[in-house]
Design an enzyme around this catalytic site. Structure first.
Site, PDB file in Angstrom:
ATOM      1  CB  CYS A  89     106.877  34.945 132.084  1.00 42.41           C
ATOM      2  SG  CYS A  89     107.121  33.466 133.086  1.00 42.41           S
ATOM      3  CG  LEU A  90      99.799  34.982 132.738  1.00 49.65           C
ATOM      4  CD1 LEU A  90      99.971  35.356 134.203  1.00 49.65           C
ATOM      5  CD2 LEU A  90      98.890  36.001 132.055  1.00 49.65           C
TER       6      LEU A  90
END
Length: 195
Positions: A89-90
């Site tokens: 998750c970036l």
């Protein structure tokens, strides 16, 4: 269509300063520049220190105008990385991607994420809850996972071959698989089991 000339250039630049950054990117096979394997060192002063983390990189047809699809191939205990799938998750791997970014900047951002978890925007809710509610246990678990999955065993090649052959895999297959994953015993075992 993927801009393979750009990918070649990026690979060259990334690997040129490997000694400084510790970041490496290689094609998974000679014939396919759209499927790569990145390696980042665990940041100093974190429970990931001393680990070498492999990241599976798939370049979509629209690269560099679309972000690369990256996920951890090495198991990692982190609020923003799935402990099951390795999904990351970036924001720069999603809506904040720009064609000005490179594979190296993306990998540097992933490495920075290891240093600065964002438990309020988790990929793995269980890890995020542990991070927020029981930080010492989170640190211990993250360190344990690093030692178990991200540290190359101190065993010599022959010891690794012997260990894997004792599990019932043919000697020649074990040797070629170990060679294909830079001697990483855990990845070799995963490949042998999934093959």
């Amino acid at each position: 269509m993927v801009d393979f000339a750009r990918v070649q250039k990026e690979l060259h630049e990334c690997n040129r300063d490997f000694e400084v950054s510790g970041i490496k990117v290689m094609p998974k096979s000679d014939a396919n520049l759209a499927h790569l394997l990145g390696t980042i060192p665990g940041p100093l002063g974190t429970p990931y220190e001393g680990g070498s983390f492999k990241i599976d990189i798939n370049l979509p047809d629209g690269y560099p105008f679309e972000p690369p699809k990256m996920q951890f191939a090495t198991k990692v205990w982190h609020p923003n990385i799935s402990s099951q799938s390795g999904a990351i998750c970036l924001d720069i791997l999603k809506d904040q991607w720009s064609p000005a970014l490179t594979l190296k900047t993306a990998l540097l951002s992933v490495q920075a994420l290891l240093s600065a978890p964002e438990p309020d925007d988790p990929q793995d809710a269980v890890v995020a809850q542990q991070y927020l509610r029981d930080y010492p246990t989170f640190m211990g678990t993250a360190r344990y996972w690093t030692e178990a999955f991200a540290m190359t065993s101190s065993l010599g090649v022959e010891d690794k071959v012997l260990k894997l052959v004792e599990m019932g895999f043919p000697d020649a297959l074990v040797r070629s698989t170990l060679a294909s994953v830079d001697g990483d015993e855990n990845m070799a075992l995963e490949k042998l089991c999934s093959g």
